[in-house]
Design a protein around this motif. Structure first.
Motif, PDB file in Angstrom:
ATOM      1  N   LEU A  73       0.697  -1.248   0.133  1.00 15.84           N
ATOM      2  CA  LEU A  73      -0.089   0.009   0.165  1.00 15.84           C
ATOM      3  C   LEU A  73       1.197   1.347  -0.531  1.00 15.84           C
TER       4      LEU A  73
ATOM      5  N   ILE B 205       3.283   2.610  -3.825  1.00 13.91           N
ATOM      6  CA  ILE B 205       1.637   3.388  -4.607  1.00 13.91           C
ATOM      7  C   ILE B 205       2.342   4.924  -4.091  1.00 13.91           C
ATOM      8  N   VAL B 206       3.030   5.319  -3.152  1.00 15.77           N
ATOM      9  CA  VAL B 206       3.347   6.851  -3.230  1.00 15.77           C
ATOM     10  C   VAL B 206       4.003   6.919  -4.040  1.00 15.77           C
TER      11      VAL B 206
ATOM     12  N   ILE C  71       2.500   7.286  -7.822  1.00 16.09           N
ATOM     13  CA  ILE C  71       1.401   8.637  -7.725  1.00 16.09           C
ATOM     14  C   ILE C  71       2.033  10.417  -7.608  1.00 16.09           C
TER      15      ILE C  71
ATOM     16  N   ILE D 157     -10.048   5.286 -12.613  1.00 14.03           N
ATOM     17  CA  ILE D 157      -8.836   5.317 -12.829  1.00 14.03           C
ATOM     18  C   ILE D 157      -8.424   5.752 -11.492  1.00 14.03           C
ATOM     19  N   PHE D 158      -8.518   6.164 -10.726  1.00 12.60           N
ATOM     20  CA  PHE D 158      -8.208   6.696  -9.642  1.00 12.60           C
ATOM     21  C   PHE D 158      -8.066   5.741  -8.819  1.00 12.60           C
ATOM     22  N   THR D 159      -9.234   5.188  -8.361  1.00 13.96           N
ATOM     23  CA  THR D 159      -8.934   3.160  -7.871  1.00 13.96           C
ATOM     24  C   THR D 159      -8.305   2.383  -8.532  1.00 13.96           C
TER      25      THR D 159
ATOM     26  N   ILE E  69      -5.626   2.808 -10.604  1.00 10.87           N
ATOM     27  CA  ILE E  69      -4.790   2.867 -10.636  1.00 10.87           C
ATOM     28  C   ILE E  69      -3.518   2.731  -9.220  1.00 10.87           C
ATOM     29  N   ILE E  70      -4.233   2.778  -7.979  1.00 13.74           N
ATOM     30  CA  ILE E  70      -4.258   2.434  -6.879  1.00 13.74           C
ATOM     31  C   ILE E  70      -4.040   0.790  -6.515  1.00 13.74           C
ATOM     32  N   PHE E  71      -4.931   0.428  -7.090  1.00 19.42           N
ATOM     33  CA  PHE E  71      -5.030  -1.585  -6.795  1.00 19.42           C
ATOM     34  C   PHE E  71      -3.835  -2.211  -8.077  1.00 19.42           C
TER      35      PHE E  71
ATOM     36  N   PHE F  21      -0.822  -1.286  -6.407  1.00 22.13           N
ATOM     37  CA  PHE F  21      -0.490  -1.992  -4.927  1.00 22.13           C
ATOM     38  C   PHE F  21       0.228  -3.269  -5.577  1.00 22.13           C
ATOM     39  N   MET F  22      -1.153  -3.694  -6.283  1.00 21.21           N
ATOM     40  CA  MET F  22      -1.483  -5.049  -6.532  1.00 21.21           C
ATOM     41  C   MET F  22       0.317  -6.038  -7.338  1.00 21.21           C
TER      42      MET F  22
END
Lengths: 664, 664
Positions: free
Chosen positions: B357, B360-361, B364, B580-582, B584-586, B589-590
């Motif tokens: 988690l 991602i920083v 992003i 798009i927001f979630t 890219i995060i997922f 992260f994955m």
């Protein structure tokens, strides 16, 4: 305006009933010596934790208070200090009664299920009623004095600061103690759960109260106040005092409904006490709907507002009933996860993770329907749609008194069961305690749904309140600063989750070493001849939890301000939006995945797929351990995180400009 | 306009070079009989899978094609069919060469590192060059004929449909085979990895090609085309043909840079071949920057566009170098995760999850900086900011030819290593193969960063293209339909991830049973006297993967259309934004969590924290198994998911109205 007097009156009534019930509970018979000893140790440990928590809070309040005085003058600062103090007071009272109600419930179990149920439920009611009473009293008196919702906002911000510390800190605390107690005591030394020889046992028991009672109480206090304030700000934007007063009057009606509903909760012969609790919630909702209608009529309000309030509450009930689906042992998700545990722990983790992700669907659709319905109906009746959504949140949270009461019942009976077992009570009495405990879980499914739905609507209303206060009339998702704001905000819940989970594993590591040390260095401990140093474990868990909070807490407080000043108020709007979207997703996912793994383990322990000790059971234990910090640390903190960020943004909104990239 | 001719010319050059290298690779010496046998089996299995994939694709294309003809006329439908066919063709070619290059690389390893490196790298280059060549040829010819970017959009949609099937289907396939082979072969029967007695071994080897080569190629083909189309649509909105042609000319320059850069890739004496690969990427980027400047000058473009393109590319390189941080064995995240594995698998999972988690920083923030820089610089020079962002994406993807070449090198050398081991080559030669394999991982870190950054900028550009096409000028985050759209869109990546992961566990269950059956029922199998039925395993994995794709595939295709028609075009805009927001995060992260667990396991296997066979190792294996479908199934599919949803929305935009809640 004259109706506003109802708010402090209901607040006082609520506190009075809570005080009455407090003494009623405290004067119940209190158990044998063994119980007293266990209860006393837990009490002492809890108070040691609370002391540390309030010290940390005092520090935060002092720093933030000074900043508020410098930037916004003394009024907001005073409201802020009162907000944190009131919330702390309600939490402290709740803890004191919960700590006393548990052994009294265990003792009352000797006189039968109904007697014991009353002690536990009224214990929970003290928490619920004192919380809503203190909150409404604070909000309404501050409004009486200052006549300005933006000052009341400071009160909400204060309550939220405490909630962040209590919720995230309590979450880290409780899992640190839990892992410490289990890993060394149960696994390495092979002594049973809750064995008094385990140095971490008191810390572990304290953790249940700290996380479930103090944390949950602070969380709902936070949402309860925030929803009212958001509605008041949105009401003030339309320049109608009626719309500012209405949320407080509705909350007053909610308190009266809760008090009435509570006295209707009494399990019938052979009834599952969980059904009695849920009946109480449903009755309260019905009474509140009637009072809601009466309030709208008496205050000559647009009837659209009645429907908006009602839509929110109905959606809350619906969400409550569907939340259960993914965590119930009767359903596919838990059963499949338990079944695949036969192929090993990795598959257990993957299965719970996947179903956890899917579990967000019904709740999010419920939140969408509630938002759309409240907005649409209000708009149809010619009222501001966003005000309608804020009233939906107020409506849902109005019956918090009842919801918190049934929720706080859970940890009381859980502890009562532990005390009954440890103090060697008869088997029949332990069985009564067991039944009461199971009922807590039934009730929890619905109250959890309420809490999630209400928090979501509250932050959406706060989001609108921020935009109004900042003077952002259109928040255009096609502007780069807004897009970047959303990206940054959307990162916050995952980062916060990661930091709190890593804190647990770091802190637990220290705890494990301390527990090992005590077993090694205290002679006669394993033989039961010497008493372990319980308080050192309590202290390690408490100090560590609060120390670990510094980074995520600072991030939560500072990042909205940084985004606002650097990227401007539109970007900050996007930031809040982004944090709400991923925040709700992560909160739901983590809570449900954790519950699902927990129940998959319980299903196997009940004999399915090989039963206790089988390979499947070992895999399920891994799943449960992964899920523990999901559902007890990270998941529940996220609500508070997004509320506190929205509140800070709204408090600072008047002094935030267009940022460095104003040209965009 | 006349400059446009450069695009098909570069496309043809690219294809010609690819064809030359193809024959160069194929005419290398091809190994001993044992190698030929292994290689032949993998080839046969891969083609069996591709056949099924293309059958499924044909069905999807037929259905969607008919819908497109009915709604938008034959032109879009033709472009759609050509897009999917071209992408399939590039993928097919890539697979054929990858399947041949692996055994030839192993054989060439006998003549030294440099020889073997050339075979592998040129094998990868065929994939990279044929992909970009075919793509640019398709886009530019369609634009020549129809002079309408919205027709070219159909081409992109077609490529994306294939990518969704290839990426998600390949991901499910490869993990099904992997788990089947490992769980029964390695764990239950205790035979080594890649043992020919294992009925699932061919399926497992096929999986590497299917997931890494065909899937990754289709994915980058998809982004490559989508970024061009988005820029063309945004260019057309400003009514300047130059701005429509520019993305294609830039891509042409990118191809030439890639071809030049490729021939500079040659490891020096004693140099890590991974550095040679990365040097190639950096050289290509430098050459492209020069050509980029030349193009802007020759076409009399605003110099702001040069800087926007450059900003995107520079950010891509930066993201590439930071992506590595959380998955490198030299860094804290992997080391801590390996260390805590000593306390059991639950803590391994929690640690990898948390660092995943946090990982991602940097990416992003890199994406945010690229977006802001490209927009801001363009705006400063008086050009449309959103067009600048789309050019940044085009700029990043322009050098895809080189990026894909170094990426495709990875699975080729991975397979080469396996073949060298299985066919019993000398130890020194296996070591050469090992070195080549390690270089693949070094290169992957950077190319992965590029791919993520480029995909993010591409979907942001597509998002703007959708808004332009739908006539949404302001997408107001304060409107309820937009909020609900975002919530629904934000749910899609988690749902999609959950469904694909559950598919793996379901499909693997069938596979495990089949492998067990073969060991039980085929006499002489364990003794090596009988050959297992490899193709049945390949078929089970392939059939299952494509069957499991029906639900998530349908969801991806149908949900944007449903949201658009029910809630209106603004809500659909929100829906795309949310995804798009979630997404890219997922995706980040994955991918990173999976890589992190993988490397934590490898770190322990290298002797740290107890080494192979220790308790820590067992825990790390659990982490790796959890991470496998994260990084190979769900994570990589999410890029494609959000691209395909954006494209569908843009295709349907012209006929989507204000929805049922237009009043809001």
């Amino acid at each position: 305006m004259s109706w506003l007097i109802l708010a402090p009156i209901s607040g006082v009534i609520s506190i009075a009933v809570a005080a009455y019930l407090y003494y009623w509970v405290v004067y119940r018979n209190t158990a044998n010596d063994r119980m007293r000893e266990i209860g006393g140790a837990i009490q002492e440990g809890s108070n040691a934790y609370l002391k540390r928590l309030y010290q940390a809070l005092a520090l935060v309040v002092a720093i933030v208070g000074i900043i508020l005085i410098l930037l916004f003058g003394y009024k907001t600062a005073i409201a802020y200090v009162i907000g944190s103090a009131f919330s702390a007071l309600a939490g402290f009272t709740g803890m004191q009664v919960a700590l006393r109600a548990n052994s009294r419930t265990a003792w009352a179990a000797q006189a039968g299920l109904n007697k014991a149920f009353s002690v536990a439920f009224f214990g929970g009611s003290v928490i619920g009623l004192s919380m809503v009473g203190v909150a409404l009293l604070g909000v309404s008196i501050l409004y009486y004095i200052f006549r300005d919702p933006s000052i009341v906002l400071g009160f909400s911000f204060g309550a939220s600061s405490l909630a962040l510390l209590a919720k995230a800190g309590g979450g880290i605390y409780t899992k640190t103690a839990d892992i410490g107690a289990d890993l060394v005591g149960k696994v390495e030394m092979s002594i049973p759960e809750d064995d008094p020889r385990n140095p971490a046992v008191v810390a572990d028991n304290v953790g249940d109260n700290v996380g479930d009672v103090a944390g949950m109480g602070a969380d709902l206090f936070d949402s309860y106040v925030a929803s009212m304030v958001a509605a008041m700000i949105l009401g003030a934007a339309s320049r109608k005092t009626d719309l500012v007063v209405l949320p407080m009057v509705l909350s007053a009606a909610g308190i009266l409904s809760s008090v009435l509903g509570m006295f209707l909760v009494r399990p019938k012969e052979n009834e599952d006490p969980g059904d009695a609790l849920n009946r109480g919630t449903v009755f309260t909702a019905i009474i509140f709907t009637i009072l809601n209608f009466a309030v709208m009529r008496l205050l000559n309000m647009n009837i659209g507002l009645f429907w908006a309030t009602f839509a929110g509450m109905a959606a809350g009930v619906l969400i409550g009933f569907t939340t259960d689906y993914f965590t119930s042992t009767d359903r596919q998700a838990v059963q499949r996860t338990a079944e695949v545990s036969k192929t090993g722990s990795a598959i257990t983790v993957l299965s719970g993770f996947s179903y956890g992700l899917l579990s967000i669907v019904p709740s999010i659709i419920g939140i969408c329907i509630a938002t759309l319905a409240a907005w649409y109906i209000s708009a149809q009746f010619g009222v501001s749609g966003v005000y309608g959504v804020s009233l939906a949140a107020v409506g849902m949270l109005a019956i918090s008194g009842m919801v918190v009461s049934s929720d706080a019942y859970g940890p009381i009976v859980d502890n009562a069961k532990g005390i009954a077992e440890q103090s060697g009570m008869e088997k029949a009495i332990v069985e009564v305690a067991d039944k009461l405990d199971a009922a807590g879980n039934t009730a929890k499914a619905i109250t959890k749904g309420f809490a999630i739905g209400a928090a979501a609507l509250t932050v959406l209303a706060l989001f609108a309140a921020y935009a109004g206060t900042a003077g952002v009339e259109v928040l255009d998702l096609l502007r780069p600063t807004v897009i970047i704001g959303i990206f940054l905000g959307a990162m916050m819940p995952p980062i916060f989750s990661a930091l709190t989970i890593l804190s647990v594993s770091k802190n637990a590591f220290v705890m494990v070493n301390e527990v090992r040390r005590q077993f090694r260095e205290i002679p006669g401990l394993m033989e039961g001849l010497a008493r372990p140093d319980y308080y050192r474990c309590v202290d390690i868990a408490a100090k560590g939890a609060l120390k670990e909070l510094v980074v995520p807490g600072f991030l939560a407080m500072a990042s909205p301000i940084a985004v606002g000043f650097v990227l401007g108020k539109a970007a900050l709007g996007g930031f809040l939006g982004g944090s709400i979207f991923t925040g709700i997703i992560f909160a739901l996912f983590m809570a449900n995945a954790g519950g699902l793994w927990d129940n998959a383990k319980k299903l196997i322990e009940s004999g399915a797929y090989g039963g206790e000790g089988s390979e499947a059971h070992k895999a399920a234990v891994v799943g449960d351990t992964v899920g523990d910090p999901f559902k007890d640390t990270a998941g529940p903190s996220i609500n508070t995180l997004i509320t506190v960020m929205s509140l800070i943004a709204t408090v600072f909104a008047p002094i935030i400009g267009a940022g460095l990239f104003a040209a965009l």
